[in-house]
Design a protein around this motif. Sequence first.
Motif: not given
Length: 301
Positions: A64, A67-68, A169, A172, A178, A181
């Motif tokens: 997370t 991705m953030s 992102a 998603a 990550h 992905w």
Amino acid sequence: MATFNGAEYLPEQLDSIAAQTFGAWSLWVGDDGSTDETEKILQEFGAKGHPLHIRQSGGFGSATNFMSLLANLPSVEGAPDWIAFTDQDDVWLPDKLERGVTALRQYPDTTPALYCSRTWVTNSTLTRRVPSAPMPRQPSFKNALVQNIAAGNTILLNPAAAELVRAAASEAGPVVMHDWWVYLLVTGAGGIVEYDNTPTLLYRQHARNVIGANLGVRARLRRIAMVLNGEFRRRNDVNLAALGRSAHRLIPANRDIVRSFSEARQSSLLLALAAMLSLGLYRQTTASTWALWCAVLLRWV
């Protein structure tokens, strides 16, 4: 870079980034609520003149956090031309960035391209090195659907791939990791993966590794067990949901593969076997591929 209580090993990683032969970089850090000296070490690094940007993450874990970071990079005008992921506890070899940039510059700027490599797996004191497992088969979307070969700490994205993952992102939702992905998204969008058999970093193994290296017989057995114990199916659920939210970014042929794979997972055994044979999905080793087929037979894909 995603950080969380990384003070013990962070200085060595930062020094290795500063020592890169490719010097045109800036470091974007997402800190996941560290309570040790992590932020102080980062600030001291920035005070030395190194370009540094720190943002606080929500404390929801590594995937997370990464991705953030991607979702909150500046708009296209201010975004980095290339994106590389780095862990807080590794040590990059001096030419890590340069090797990746050189490898990807052979492809058109408009084609999403991902570079990744093997690593030197080391102990906590960096006194023993063993190369990570090779990936003998060609990277592709058909591999990415059932296996990740792009170790996140080695990934470099060219500008087209960087913009692709930055834009995707925020849509998603949850992802398994990550790096998996990113491998799925880049190959799904018709991009290229350049896998380098030369290790580019020291992958430090210690008591707090989030993932850890997959070396040796035990690690292989763990991966095969993951395919067979239902965890693999759960991960496929997560990946397919994330791909569905970015389906408009995939090339038509790969959208068809996703649809067929999703349907096969819900079909009768005979139809599922026929569909899987037709799709030609594969993993990197013979044993792992056999485990995949066992999972299909047991309806655990």
